[in-house]
Enzyme design. Sequence first.
Site, mmCIF file in Angstrom:
data_model
loop_
_atom_site.group_PDB
_atom_site.id
_atom_site.type_symbol
_atom_site.label_atom_id
_atom_site.label_comp_id
_atom_site.label_asym_id
_atom_site.label_seq_id
_atom_site.Cartn_x
_atom_site.Cartn_y
_atom_site.Cartn_z
ATOM 1 N N ASP A 6 0.809 -1.214 0.000
ATOM 2 C CA ASP A 6 0.000 0.000 0.000
ATOM 3 C C ASP A 6 0.850 1.276 0.000
ATOM 4 O O ASP A 6 1.856 1.349 0.719
ATOM 5 C CB ASP A 6 -0.849 -0.035 1.288
ATOM 6 C CG ASP A 6 -1.793 1.134 1.430
ATOM 7 O OD1 ASP A 6 -2.791 1.166 0.696
ATOM 8 O OD2 ASP A 6 -1.539 2.015 2.282
ATOM 9 N N GLU A 12 1.353 -0.661 -5.047
ATOM 10 C CA GLU A 12 0.380 0.400 -5.321
ATOM 11 C C GLU A 12 1.099 1.742 -5.320
ATOM 12 O O GLU A 12 1.561 2.202 -4.282
ATOM 13 C CB GLU A 12 -0.728 0.455 -4.260
ATOM 14 C CG GLU A 12 -1.812 1.454 -4.643
ATOM 15 C CD GLU A 12 -2.336 2.328 -3.515
ATOM 16 O OE1 GLU A 12 -1.650 2.508 -2.495
ATOM 17 O OE2 GLU A 12 -3.451 2.845 -3.670
#
Length: 528
Positions: free
Chosen positions: A201, A266
């Site tokens: 993330d 990401e």
Amino acid sequence: MSKQHWIHDTVLYQIYPRSFYDSDDNGVGDLNGIAAKLDYLVELGIGAIWISPFYPSPMADFGYDVSNYQDVDPVFGTLDDFRALKDQAHSRGIKVIVDFVPNHTSDEHPWFIESRASRDSPKRDWYTWHEPQPDGTPPNNWQSLFGGSAWQLDKGTNQYYLHSFLAKQPDLNWDNPEVRSAMADNVRFWLEMGVDGIRVDAVNWLSKDEQLRDNPPNPDYEPAEGVDPYNAQIHTYSAMGSHIFDYLNVLQDVVKSYDDRFMIIESYPDHPGDHSHYLSFYHNLDQTVTAPFNFDAIGLPWSAQAFRSSIGSYMEKLRPGDTAIYSMGNHDQHRLATRFGQESCRTAAMMLLTLPGTPIIYYGDEIGMHDTHIPPEFVQDPFEKNNPGHNLGRDPERTPMQWSDAPHAGFTTAEPWLPISGDYTTNNVVRDLQNPRSLLTLYRELLQFRSTSDVLRYGNFELLDHHEDVFAYKRMYKEKILTILLNFSGNDVDVDISAQNLVFSTLETTEFGGSLKPHEAVILTSDN
Ligand code: GLC
């Protein structure tokens, strides 16, 4: 030829666990709920699931604020539930990827509680603390992505701490080797348990300017278009610092120490469509175990030329062995059906499942779920709460999966945590399964076709140019060739092409006569 990694042979499916299926009737989806729906995913043809965070969390950012990296939040179940889910998935041939949130913890994580306790806490340097400026204001002009300054004054010790997201999500200080080692241990915990990979993330913020210099203004920013002062700056100093790849390599080293695992990054570029941004991950990390999502499709208009040029130039830049992972949507972006229009969903499905690389489907996109209007009193997402009324909130794309026309769409028997889209009585899994023309049936057929097609899974890619409204390309493997034509327009389009044999149409076409119907997509061969 070297053995293919499973990532090249699979279709991913993203599950937002709060909204997938509620097994214990509290209005929030959970791990046992995912387990209960594994057969649905097998029948759909999914090979791997990525589950958004389910760790203990105060839920300020719905799980992306982790207070314990090695457990399961009670709202989602227990560690044993996770083990059982993983085992059941594996026994059905489904791989499991978990979300890993390295940039920040919750402010309720024991590390932060200890860090904030005093200026000389042994964990003080696990986060970024700084003196106020002489006038008491924050150390620099950096902005939180969710709105406001990225600095929060901690009254107890009269220093600011850095939070690139919510104040309840303090940024870890990755420059500290103890942090790196503790986070590597957290990844090891899940890999040791047997998960097949991690989705990493918000990596942009892992490394920042050590001198904490002010970000420059963004000359292209148009304040009239929205509130979002975050975009009023270029994030030169607050993100993508010089150590980012060193820190990602720490995680990658752990992933590589196990067989057959994978890591998906990401990372949104500051300028949408900036391929050099994505390439930096391929080039500075190990292509055999890591790849970034490509988010171009999130910002593109629904136009054949736009997709042609974006995908064509990306494919040209990828090296053999680089894994393309085109993201058409996720829990942070408006739904595909809303961005591109319901009538384009079939063409989008064909594109997603016939491009090279590893396709990923966001839960519900296979039934054409669109953004759901969330009345102000039901808003949950802090992004919307901090910037109300500017279409920044992510609740609309996170509403519960529409399983059936039972109350609450068969998702729960309780009041669901977010409102359910009003169209659930006509748009749901049960109904779509019965309809041979539904989008869900198309996804199932395309996934089935893909699973038996070496050409689609491993073949090369070549752009074709036939018509301005048609995105066309060839996939080639050994002697076999498939030609894919995607009509992005609402018009009939004539295409002059030698490949004539229809293998697949997204509509009811049974024979290819040289023309595409409005919004039709086809796969052709030249074989007899
Ligand atoms: C990522 C997640 C998003 C989250 C943010 C902070 O972008 O996808 O949902 O809010 O990181 O963790």
